[in-house]
Design a protein around this motif. Structure first.
Motif, PDB file in Angstrom:
ATOM      1  N   ASP A   1       0.841  -1.191   0.000  1.00 35.72           N
ATOM      2  CA  ASP A   1       0.000   0.000   0.000  1.00 35.72           C
ATOM      3  C   ASP A   1       0.879   1.245   0.000  1.00 35.72           C
ATOM      4  OD1 ASP A   1      -2.212  -1.623   0.136  1.00 35.72           O
ATOM      5  OD2 ASP A   1      -2.466  -1.425   2.300  1.00 35.72           O
TER       6      ASP A   1
ATOM      7  N   SER B   1       0.622   3.900   1.644  1.00 35.98           N
ATOM      8  CA  SER B   1       0.889   4.390   2.996  1.00 35.98           C
ATOM      9  C   SER B   1       2.034   3.645   3.676  1.00 35.98           C
ATOM     10  CB  SER B   1      -0.380   4.267   3.859  1.00 35.98           C
ATOM     11  OG  SER B   1      -0.809   2.911   3.936  1.00 35.98           O
ATOM     12  N   ILE B   2       2.339   2.446   3.195  1.00 37.93           N
ATOM     13  CA  ILE B   2       3.387   1.617   3.812  1.00 37.93           C
ATOM     14  C   ILE B   2       4.710   1.767   3.070  1.00 37.93           C
ATOM     15  CG2 ILE B   2       3.997  -0.735   4.520  1.00 37.93           C
ATOM     16  CD1 ILE B   2       1.596   0.421   5.975  1.00 37.93           C
TER      17      ILE B   2
ATOM     18  N   GLN C   1       7.466   3.841   4.668  1.00 42.67           N
ATOM     19  CA  GLN C   1       8.001   3.228   5.875  1.00 42.67           C
ATOM     20  C   GLN C   1       9.083   2.202   5.533  1.00 42.67           C
ATOM     21  OE1 GLN C   1       4.910   1.650   8.389  1.00 42.67           O
ATOM     22  NE2 GLN C   1       3.579   3.423   8.090  1.00 42.67           N
TER      23      GLN C   1
END
Length: 339
Positions: free
Chosen positions: A201, A203-204, A207
């Protein structure tokens, strides 16, 4: 590129240590046909690469799907054997290694795969997955391995108490962290990250990229970071190589390549990256490439990019461009790069 041409290694500071040296690297997959399965052609997935990767840096490798990026990484690590050419790690030739010597060398070079679910055995616990290279390549006791596994899980941001869980019990981002922990288990020097965020994703993704940068700083890692996401490559890479149809067409420091691209293919890729400023995004001119990437089984003569190039001339369809330096460490293969 020819064997007599100067390579990117000579264009950079001699003070930097070359960890990975690639010269004339080719990987051709045979095309078989007929009752007797005779070879009638070859898919030229990688067709003559020359580049270096310096110790401690991240070299980004970008390009369209089918350009040969993943095959390049696999051939350097000898997961696929080279058809021709040289790939060296710390000065040792990899393409001639087999058996025990190759297994010993694999401790220093590892791979992070694109799909974490496909690269993790669903029947093995996380402890078994991460511990497998330790079992095969070290003399650690069971207690020492368990301590090392828990240390690796903490290092990638996972809870060590979850070591006895199975891959399906984790999210996609957590599974990729497990793959990263496995890759660094033997303290390698060099890691090929083959589109490690493509299956995650949005959003990941940041990270995981930040984790890779953190581990690089802490463990003195060197990366070949393969991706089609140019904005993410700009965030993590020190230098970037642009690949098209088995060839590297441009290689430069990350800021030079994004701010002053010289190859028309690089300009087209850059123009497709959205800008955060809506005013600049609306006003800039996009480079639209017509047609699809040609088949690597029958690449065009001359410059491989000439059928889609907006500035191609007659010479481009006849003569392959010279791999030349235009600026400090900025290499390009184009007859009209100065335009």
């Amino acid at each position: 590129m020819t064997d007599t041409q100067t390579t990117p290694a000579s264009a950079t500071s001699t003070e930097r240590e070359v960890l990975v040296e690639v010269r004339g690297l080719k990987k051709h997959f045979p095309i078989m046909a007929g009752v007797f399965k005779r070879q009638v052609g070859a898919v030229r997935a990688v067709d003559g690469l020359d580049f270096d990767i310096f110790r401690g840096e991240t070299l980004g490798l970008v390009g369209e799907s089918g350009s040969g990026k993943s095959t390049t990484g696999r051939v350097i690590l000898q997961l696929d054997r080279a058809t021709e050419g040289s790939a060296k790690l710390s000065g040792e030739e990899l393409t001639t290694l087999t058996g025990g010597p190759l297994r010993q060398r694999r401790k220093q070079m590892q791979m992070i795969f694109q799909d974490p679910m496909a690269s993790l055995n669903p029947r093995m616990t996380v402890a078994s997955i991460i511990g497998e290279p330790l079992v095969e390549n070290s003399s650690m006791s069971k207690a020492e391995r368990r301590t090392r596994i828990e240390e690796l899980l903490s290092l990638v941001g996972l809870d060590p108490t979850h070591a006895n869980r199975y891959p399906h019990e984790f999210s996609g981002g957590q599974r990729q962290r497990i793959g990263i922990a496995r890759a660094i288990a033997l303290n390698p020097e060099f890691i090929v990250a083959d589109e490690p965020i493509a299956a995650l994703d949005v959003s990941i993704q940041a990270q995981v990229v930040n984790l890779l940068k953190k581990l690089q700083a802490e463990l003195d890692l060197t990366y070949l970071f393969i991706s089609h996401d140019l904005s993410m490559v700009r965030h993590i890479a020190d230098r970037v190589a642009v690949m098209y149809l088995g060839h590297i067409v441009e290689l430069a420091n990350v800021d030079d390549l994004y701010d002053r691209p010289m190859h028309p293919y690089t300009r087209a890729l850059n123009s497709a990256v959205p800008l955060p400023d809506p005013i600049l995004e609306a006003s800039r001119q996009r480079v639209i490439l017509e047609g699809d990437i040609p088949s690597p089984a029958s690449p065009p003569p001359g410059c491989v990019f000439n059928p889609r190039c907006p500035i191609a001339t007659e010479v481009c369809s006849v003569d392959a461009p010279e791999w030349r330096e235009l600026g400090d460490g900025h290499w390009v293969a184009c007859h009209h790069a100065e335009q």
